[in-house]
Design a protein around this motif. Structure first.
Motif, PDB file in Angstrom:
ATOM      1  N   THR A  31       0.769  -1.387   0.016  1.00 24.35           N
ATOM      2  CA  THR A  31       0.080   0.022   0.046  1.00 24.35           C
ATOM      3  C   THR A  31       1.019   1.286   0.054  1.00 24.35           C
ATOM      4  O   THR A  31       0.399   2.247  -0.375  1.00 24.35           O
ATOM      5  N   PHE A  32       2.028   1.261   0.505  1.00 26.18           N
ATOM      6  CA  PHE A  32       2.838   2.295   0.727  1.00 26.18           C
ATOM      7  C   PHE A  32       2.307   3.286   1.594  1.00 26.18           C
ATOM      8  O   PHE A  32       2.917   4.495   1.545  1.00 26.18           O
ATOM      9  N   HIS A  33       1.595   2.744   2.438  1.00 29.59           N
ATOM     10  CA  HIS A  33       1.208   3.486   3.613  1.00 29.59           C
ATOM     11  C   HIS A  33       1.793   3.022   4.873  1.00 29.59           C
ATOM     12  O   HIS A  33       1.965   1.929   4.957  1.00 29.59           O
ATOM     13  N   GLY A  34       2.367   3.857   5.727  1.00 27.26           N
ATOM     14  CA  GLY A  34       3.172   3.653   7.121  1.00 27.26           C
ATOM     15  C   GLY A  34       4.422   3.773   6.904  1.00 27.26           C
ATOM     16  O   GLY A  34       5.143   3.083   7.741  1.00 27.26           O
ATOM     17  N   GLY A  35       5.192   4.259   5.943  1.00 29.00           N
ATOM     18  CA  GLY A  35       6.338   4.679   5.982  1.00 29.00           C
ATOM     19  C   GLY A  35       6.895   5.539   4.846  1.00 29.00           C
ATOM     20  O   GLY A  35       6.011   6.414   4.496  1.00 29.00           O
ATOM     21  N   ARG A  36       7.774   5.272   4.333  1.00 28.76           N
ATOM     22  CA  ARG A  36       8.354   6.158   3.166  1.00 28.76           C
ATOM     23  C   ARG A  36       8.956   5.649   2.073  1.00 28.76           C
ATOM     24  O   ARG A  36       9.524   4.416   1.981  1.00 28.76           O
ATOM     25  N   VAL A  37       8.745   5.876   0.757  1.00 19.47           N
ATOM     26  CA  VAL A  37       9.334   5.235  -0.415  1.00 19.47           C
ATOM     27  C   VAL A  37      10.425   6.454  -0.876  1.00 19.47           C
ATOM     28  O   VAL A  37       9.900   7.394  -1.184  1.00 19.47           O
ATOM     29  N   MET A  38      11.526   5.327  -1.224  1.00 22.27           N
ATOM     30  CA  MET A  38      12.534   6.512  -1.813  1.00 22.27           C
ATOM     31  C   MET A  38      13.178   5.773  -3.079  1.00 22.27           C
ATOM     32  O   MET A  38      12.772   4.519  -3.250  1.00 22.27           O
ATOM     33  N   MET A  39      13.536   6.378  -3.946  1.00 26.39           N
ATOM     34  CA  MET A  39      14.146   6.089  -5.320  1.00 26.39           C
ATOM     35  C   MET A  39      15.499   6.572  -5.351  1.00 26.39           C
ATOM     36  O   MET A  39      15.851   7.562  -4.945  1.00 26.39           O
ATOM     37  N   THR A  40      16.624   5.764  -5.815  1.00 27.12           N
ATOM     38  CA  THR A  40      17.826   6.181  -6.058  1.00 27.12           C
ATOM     39  C   THR A  40      17.684   6.843  -7.174  1.00 27.12           C
ATOM     40  O   THR A  40      16.878   7.005  -7.993  1.00 27.12           O
ATOM     41  N   SER A  41      18.789   7.854  -7.497  1.00 27.78           N
ATOM     42  CA  SER A  41      18.919   8.422  -8.422  1.00 27.78           C
ATOM     43  C   SER A  41      18.907   8.018  -9.824  1.00 27.78           C
ATOM     44  O   SER A  41      18.291   8.262 -11.136  1.00 27.78           O
ATOM     45  N   GLY A  42      19.129   6.644 -10.189  1.00 22.24           N
ATOM     46  CA  GLY A  42      19.203   5.784 -11.151  1.00 22.24           C
ATOM     47  C   GLY A  42      17.686   5.385 -11.517  1.00 22.24           C
ATOM     48  O   GLY A  42      17.264   5.476 -12.692  1.00 22.24           O
ATOM     49  N   VAL A  43      16.887   5.296 -10.631  1.00 20.91           N
ATOM     50  CA  VAL A  43      15.428   5.181 -10.720  1.00 20.91           C
ATOM     51  C   VAL A  43      14.742   6.414 -11.133  1.00 20.91           C
ATOM     52  O   VAL A  43      13.891   6.302 -11.814  1.00 20.91           O
ATOM     53  N   TYR A  44      14.854   7.373 -10.277  1.00 17.88           N
ATOM     54  CA  TYR A  44      14.292   8.680 -10.538  1.00 17.88           C
ATOM     55  C   TYR A  44      14.531   9.205 -11.960  1.00 17.88           C
ATOM     56  O   TYR A  44      13.869   9.730 -12.415  1.00 17.88           O
ATOM     57  N   GLU A  45      15.652   8.940 -12.718  1.00 11.81           N
ATOM     58  CA  GLU A  45      15.962   9.435 -13.936  1.00 11.81           C
ATOM     59  C   GLU A  45      15.464   8.731 -15.016  1.00 11.81           C
ATOM     60  O   GLU A  45      15.133   9.209 -16.236  1.00 11.81           O
ATOM     61  N   LEU A  46      14.250   7.596 -14.625  1.00 12.53           N
ATOM     62  CA  LEU A  46      13.962   6.562 -15.590  1.00 12.53           C
ATOM     63  C   LEU A  46      12.367   7.366 -16.062  1.00 12.53           C
ATOM     64  O   LEU A  46      12.016   8.441 -15.238  1.00 12.53           O
ATOM     65  N   PRO A  47      11.920   7.095 -17.022  1.00 11.86           N
ATOM     66  CA  PRO A  47      10.618   7.878 -17.469  1.00 11.86           C
ATOM     67  C   PRO A  47       9.661   7.430 -16.413  1.00 11.86           C
ATOM     68  O   PRO A  47       9.702   6.353 -15.603  1.00 11.86           O
ATOM     69  N   ASP A  48       8.694   8.461 -16.247  1.00 15.42           N
ATOM     70  CA  ASP A  48       7.653   8.171 -15.184  1.00 15.42           C
ATOM     71  C   ASP A  48       6.819   6.873 -15.355  1.00 15.42           C
ATOM     72  O   ASP A  48       6.542   6.395 -14.355  1.00 15.42           O
ATOM     73  N   CYS A  49       6.558   6.420 -16.710  1.00 18.04           N
ATOM     74  CA  CYS A  49       5.648   5.401 -16.740  1.00 18.04           C
ATOM     75  C   CYS A  49       6.510   4.200 -16.494  1.00 18.04           C
ATOM     76  O   CYS A  49       6.006   3.105 -15.778  1.00 18.04           O
ATOM     77  N   VAL A  50       7.967   4.049 -16.319  1.00 18.05           N
ATOM     78  CA  VAL A  50       8.964   2.935 -15.944  1.00 18.05           C
ATOM     79  C   VAL A  50       8.825   2.951 -14.556  1.00 18.05           C
ATOM     80  O   VAL A  50       8.757   1.825 -13.635  1.00 18.05           O
ATOM     81  N   LYS A  51       8.947   4.234 -13.705  1.00 18.10           N
ATOM     82  CA  LYS A  51       8.910   4.263 -12.305  1.00 18.10           C
ATOM     83  C   LYS A  51       7.596   4.084 -11.590  1.00 18.10           C
ATOM     84  O   LYS A  51       7.525   2.937 -10.896  1.00 18.10           O
ATOM     85  N   ALA A  52       6.392   4.179 -12.671  1.00 20.64           N
ATOM     86  CA  ALA A  52       5.043   3.837 -12.132  1.00 20.64           C
ATOM     87  C   ALA A  52       4.917   2.219 -12.187  1.00 20.64           C
ATOM     88  O   ALA A  52       4.661   1.652 -11.191  1.00 20.64           O
ATOM     89  N   GLU A  53       5.355   1.702 -13.188  1.00 18.60           N
ATOM     90  CA  GLU A  53       5.317   0.182 -13.338  1.00 18.60           C
ATOM     91  C   GLU A  53       6.303  -0.382 -12.341  1.00 18.60           C
ATOM     92  O   GLU A  53       6.009  -1.459 -11.940  1.00 18.60           O
ATOM     93  N   ALA A  54       7.411   0.028 -12.017  1.00 14.87           N
ATOM     94  CA  ALA A  54       8.336  -0.372 -10.824  1.00 14.87           C
ATOM     95  C   ALA A  54       7.825  -0.557  -9.636  1.00 14.87           C
ATOM     96  O   ALA A  54       7.802  -1.496  -8.788  1.00 14.87           O
ATOM     97  N   LEU A  55       7.280   0.619  -9.468  1.00 16.08           N
ATOM     98  CA  LEU A  55       6.333   0.535  -7.911  1.00 16.08           C
ATOM     99  C   LEU A  55       5.166  -0.500  -8.077  1.00 16.08           C
ATOM    100  O   LEU A  55       4.918  -1.063  -6.893  1.00 16.08           O
ATOM    101  N   VAL A  56       4.272  -0.554  -9.070  1.00 21.24           N
ATOM    102  CA  VAL A  56       3.344  -1.790  -9.170  1.00 21.24           C
ATOM    103  C   VAL A  56       4.229  -3.026  -8.916  1.00 21.24           C
ATOM    104  O   VAL A  56       3.507  -3.950  -8.254  1.00 21.24           O
ATOM    105  N   GLN A  57       5.172  -3.314  -9.538  1.00 19.81           N
ATOM    106  CA  GLN A  57       6.188  -4.639  -9.391  1.00 19.81           C
ATOM    107  C   GLN A  57       6.305  -4.900  -7.919  1.00 19.81           C
ATOM    108  O   GLN A  57       6.290  -5.895  -7.272  1.00 19.81           O
ATOM    109  N   VAL A  58       6.696  -3.707  -7.156  1.00 17.29           N
ATOM    110  CA  VAL A  58       7.048  -3.742  -5.656  1.00 17.29           C
ATOM    111  C   VAL A  58       5.778  -4.242  -4.832  1.00 17.29           C
ATOM    112  O   VAL A  58       6.163  -4.907  -4.020  1.00 17.29           O
ATOM    113  N   ALA A  59       4.869  -3.629  -5.104  1.00 21.53           N
ATOM    114  CA  ALA A  59       3.491  -3.793  -4.398  1.00 21.53           C
ATOM    115  C   ALA A  59       2.958  -5.185  -4.793  1.00 21.53           C
ATOM    116  O   ALA A  59       2.340  -5.801  -3.914  1.00 21.53           O
TER     117      ALA A  59
END
Length: 107
Positions: free
Chosen positions: A16-44
């Motif tokens: 849920t990403f509720h109850g803490g903080r979510v951070m991204m490294t610079s390598g992830v942050y520099e990826l396109p938004d659609c890739v970052k969004a899908e990566a977070l879906v994969q984590v969840a």
């Protein structure tokens, strides 16, 4: 510290990403938004825990492949001020969970 309670809290946070903080490294942050969004879906959605990637049975680490890249995620436990490690990761009143999403080469 109850391993079952830690695992339960980690799973709830990761899904849920509720109850803490979510951070991204610079390598992830520099990826396109659609890739970052899908990566977070994969984590969840991650459920491939094994003795190799989860030796303490706390569901605090995982990896997956996406768009030709290997991603890692890791949950760490800090005190409420984020200054020191948590003395009791099973107590959400005393612990802030921090999930870091990174590219494998950044680990």
């Amino acid at each position: 510290m109850s391993k079952d309670r830690i695992r339960e809290l980690n799973d709830a946070f990761r899904c849920t990403f509720h109850g803490g903080r979510v951070m991204m490294t610079s390598g992830v942050y520099e990826l396109p938004d659609c890739v970052k969004a899908e990566a977070l879906v994969q984590v969840a959605k991650f459920s491939e825990f094994s003795a190799d990637n989860d030796p303490h049975d706390e569901h605090d680490f995982g990896s997956f492949d996406l768009v030709g890249r290997k991603f890692f995620w890791k949950i760490d436990y800090y005190d409420k001020e984020l200054l020191n490690g948590s003395e009791d990761p099973g107590d959400p009143e005393r612990t802030t969970r921090v999930l870091t999403l990174m590219l494998a080469w950044e680990y």
